[in-house]
Design a protein around this motif. Structure first.
Motif, PDB file in Angstrom:
ATOM      1  N   PHE A 153       0.819  -1.224   0.000  1.00 21.60           N
ATOM      2  CA  PHE A 153       0.000   0.000   0.000  1.00 21.60           C
ATOM      3  C   PHE A 153       0.845   1.262   0.000  1.00 21.60           C
ATOM      4  O   PHE A 153       1.878   1.333   0.651  1.00 21.60           O
ATOM      5  CB  PHE A 153      -0.937  -0.001   1.224  1.00 21.60           C
ATOM      6  N   ALA A 208      -1.308   4.089   0.246  1.00 18.68           N
ATOM      7  CA  ALA A 208      -2.311   4.941   0.913  1.00 18.68           C
ATOM      8  C   ALA A 208      -3.400   4.049   1.490  1.00 18.68           C
ATOM      9  O   ALA A 208      -3.450   2.846   1.231  1.00 18.68           O
ATOM     10  CB  ALA A 208      -2.905   5.925  -0.087  1.00 18.68           C
ATOM     11  N   ASN A 209      -4.273   4.680   2.271  1.00 18.11           N
ATOM     12  CA  ASN A 209      -5.391   3.971   2.899  1.00 18.11           C
ATOM     13  C   ASN A 209      -6.546   3.854   1.889  1.00 18.11           C
ATOM     14  O   ASN A 209      -7.080   4.875   1.456  1.00 18.11           O
ATOM     15  CB  ASN A 209      -5.810   4.782   4.142  1.00 18.11           C
ATOM     16  N   PRO A 210      -6.938   2.634   1.526  1.00 18.32           N
ATOM     17  CA  PRO A 210      -7.977   2.455   0.495  1.00 18.32           C
ATOM     18  C   PRO A 210      -9.375   2.863   0.956  1.00 18.32           C
ATOM     19  O   PRO A 210     -10.317   2.825   0.157  1.00 18.32           O
ATOM     20  CB  PRO A 210      -7.927   0.950   0.195  1.00 18.32           C
ATOM     21  N   GLU A 270      -9.595   5.875   2.227  1.00 22.20           N
ATOM     22  CA  GLU A 270      -9.467   7.340   2.102  1.00 22.20           C
ATOM     23  C   GLU A 270      -9.246   7.787   0.675  1.00 22.20           C
ATOM     24  O   GLU A 270      -9.511   8.937   0.332  1.00 22.20           O
ATOM     25  CB  GLU A 270      -8.296   7.841   2.969  1.00 22.20           C
ATOM     26  N   VAL A 271      -8.698   6.899  -0.157  1.00 15.54           N
ATOM     27  CA  VAL A 271      -8.499   7.218  -1.574  1.00 15.54           C
ATOM     28  C   VAL A 271      -9.193   6.106  -2.362  1.00 15.54           C
ATOM     29  O   VAL A 271      -9.521   5.062  -1.788  1.00 15.54           O
ATOM     30  CB  VAL A 271      -6.988   7.273  -1.943  1.00 15.54           C
ATOM     31  N   ASP A 303      -6.164   3.226  -6.326  1.00 18.12           N
ATOM     32  CA  ASP A 303      -5.027   4.156  -6.204  1.00 18.12           C
ATOM     33  C   ASP A 303      -4.198   3.889  -4.955  1.00 18.12           C
ATOM     34  O   ASP A 303      -3.099   4.428  -4.807  1.00 18.12           O
ATOM     35  CB  ASP A 303      -5.523   5.614  -6.129  1.00 18.12           C
ATOM     36  N   SER A 304      -4.757   3.101  -4.033  1.00 20.16           N
ATOM     37  CA  SER A 304      -4.039   2.881  -2.774  1.00 20.16           C
ATOM     38  C   SER A 304      -2.931   1.842  -2.917  1.00 20.16           C
ATOM     39  O   SER A 304      -2.017   1.786  -2.100  1.00 20.16           O
ATOM     40  CB  SER A 304      -5.022   2.394  -1.695  1.00 20.16           C
ATOM     41  N   GLN A 364      -9.316  -3.026   0.055  1.00 22.54           N
ATOM     42  CA  GLN A 364      -9.706  -2.643   1.420  1.00 22.54           C
ATOM     43  C   GLN A 364      -9.589  -3.839   2.366  1.00 22.54           C
ATOM     44  O   GLN A 364      -9.134  -3.705   3.504  1.00 22.54           O
ATOM     45  CB  GLN A 364     -11.140  -2.099   1.423  1.00 22.54           C
ATOM     46  N   TRP A 384      -5.988  -4.446   3.092  1.00 20.70           N
ATOM     47  CA  TRP A 384      -5.487  -3.385   3.992  1.00 20.70           C
ATOM     48  C   TRP A 384      -5.863  -3.700   5.441  1.00 20.70           C
ATOM     49  O   TRP A 384      -5.048  -3.557   6.361  1.00 20.70           O
ATOM     50  CB  TRP A 384      -6.073  -2.039   3.542  1.00 20.70           C
TER      51      TRP A 384
END
Ligand code: GUN
Ligand code: ZN
Length: 443
Positions: free
Chosen positions: A16, A18-20, A22-23, A27-28, A357, A360
């Motif tokens: 990752f 980024a946090n999937p 939150e984006v 893109d995460s 997600q 994550w």
């Protein structure tokens, strides 16, 4: 640097950036189609495209090449009971009767340290076979159950969180402690194990029904000694349980408030389940940094209810959430299976859990929920070298399904729905291979 403390693996890596939640989930993800991961002294020293990173490969180190596999950060299980392996898949009861009928008798056997040692070995080997490299683990109320667990985790070099269960009422004589004994035994275990190598201690009151207010206060006293100590317990799993807690603690505003009153709601506090909670309780978790462990296979198995994951993660006041197997109420130690069950529970609440997600929640998000995200949960230089290698073609059905996959996300989703321990080709812990399906087979 001796090559013995250095190793490398090559293959398609997925982690990752980024946090999937939150984006946009796509893109995460950080995907490196032909990655090289170099591991030195237990940490990742280099990670990137093979063609670029191969220059950083120390002489004499030949990467293990996992062709047609996906390399991920090791899975993190934020809620599991190692003494309950013998009663996984026990028929017919919901939470409170299930505890009485199956769990308490099974846990009583851990008075015998030989039983604890044997089970700890078996359980940790199973975790490795499932690609789970870190777990937050409930032992029993016997200190020797904790001793046996940490000793085996240390031998493996795995980063584990564990603690002695505190229970001073509403439990059989063989399992009950007292406020003083629970405090003293926990305190001695903290001194012996918290921060020793990769081991971390969690103060572990089982739940509000089995601890007096005085024992919960004593648990709070233990936590006030050191902010780096964990706390784990159960919260609002079952409606009958919630009713009983209301009767036992009539002065408290909510179930969470019982724990809050004792100083147990803080960062590094992990509450299992939290199905039947109210908005104020979620707000309080957000405010304090306390985490929830979502245990979907357990919640389905015991008929406890459907955790409202997307409510908990609401961006207005997001609560930290990780995934938990909750074996023995959970039906599998495999976090792939747990991700698949989380998808189904989200469907029951009308929401769509993306494969990124789900992954994550079992890796980077779980690490965040435990405040260990500076060490584990993603593949990056400097992080601890805990990795699992997934084989998306491990079964005939997966192989067939994979041949119809149109994207990596589709493949990942199929893995979460159809995959399990058979898909874990290898597990690396602290830079060493601790499970290799070809070498170890199903053992
Ligand atoms: N609540 C209190 N103890 C337990 C336990 O061992 N398992 C589950 N699922 N819930 C609990
Ligand atoms: Zn549990």
């Amino acid at each position: 640097m001796s090559p013995a403390s250095c190793a490398a693996i090559r293959g398609r890596a997925i982690t990752f950036r980024a946090n999937p939640f939150e984006v946009p989930p796509s893109d995460s993800l950080l995907v490196e189609d032909d990655a090289l991961i170099v591991m030195k002294d237990g940490r990742i020293s280099a990670f990137g495209a093979y063609d670029v990173v191969k220059a950083a490969l120390p002489e004499g180190v030949t990467p293990v090449h996992y062709k047609d596999c996906l390399i991920s950060a090791g899975f993190i299980d934020t809620h599991v009971h190692y003494p309950q392996l013998p009663v996984i898949a026990a028929w017919g009861e919901q939470l409170l009767e299930w505890l009485e009928t199956y769990v308490f008798p099974a846990e009583a056997a851990f008075a015998d340290e030989a039983v604890a040692r044997d089970m700890a070995k078996h359980f940790l080997a199973e975790l490795m076979r499932c690609g789970t490299t870190t777990a937050a683990v409930y032992c029993t109320s016997h200190p020797q159950s904790v001793e046996a667990f940490f000793a085996e985790a240390e031998r493996l070099g795995a980063r584990m969180i564990a603690g002695k269960v505190l229970m001073d009422r509403n439990a059989p004589d063989a399992l009950r402690d007292t406020v003083q004994r629970g405090y003293d035994e926990s305190s001695a275990l903290i001194d012996r194990w918290h921060g020793k190598g990769r081991q971390l201690y969690a103060v572990t009151p089982r739940f509000a029904i089995t601890s007096t207010p005085e024992q919960l206060e004593a648990a709070g006293d233990l936590l006030r000694r050191d902010a780096s100590i964990f706390m784990q317990t159960h919260l609002a799993e079952n409606l009958t349980e919630v009713d009983a807690v209301r009767r036992l603690f009539p002065d408290r505003r909510s179930y969470l408030d019982v724990y809050d009153h004792a100083g147990l709601v803080r960062p590094r506090s992990v509450f299992g389940h939290a199905i039947h909670v109210e908005e104020a309780e979620l707000c309080r978790c957000h405010e304090t940094g306390a985490a929830l462990s979502h245990c979907p296979s357990s919640n389905l198995f015991l008929g406890s209810g459907a955790f409202r994951l997307f409510d908990a993660l609401d961006s207005k006041r997001p609560v930290r959430v990780g995934l938990g197997s909750d074996v023995g109420a959970g039906t599998s130690l495999s976090q792939l299976r747990t991700m698949g069950e989380a998808y189904k529970v989200a469907q029951m609440t009308g929401r769509r859990l993306h494969a990124a997600q789900a992954l994550w929640l079992a890796t980077a998000g779980a690490a965040r929920s435990l405040e260990l995200d500076d060490r584990i949960g993603v593949i990056a230089p400097g992080m601890e070298a805990d990795l699992c290698v997934l084989d998306p073609h491990a079964t005939p059905l997966l192989q067939y399904r994979a041949s119809h996959c149109e994207s990596l996300e589709d493949l990942l989703f199929a893995l979460t729905i159809l995959g399990d321990d058979r898909c874990i080709r290898a597990t690396w812990v602290g830079g060493a291979c601790v499970h290799n399906l070809e070498r170890d087979g199903g053992q």
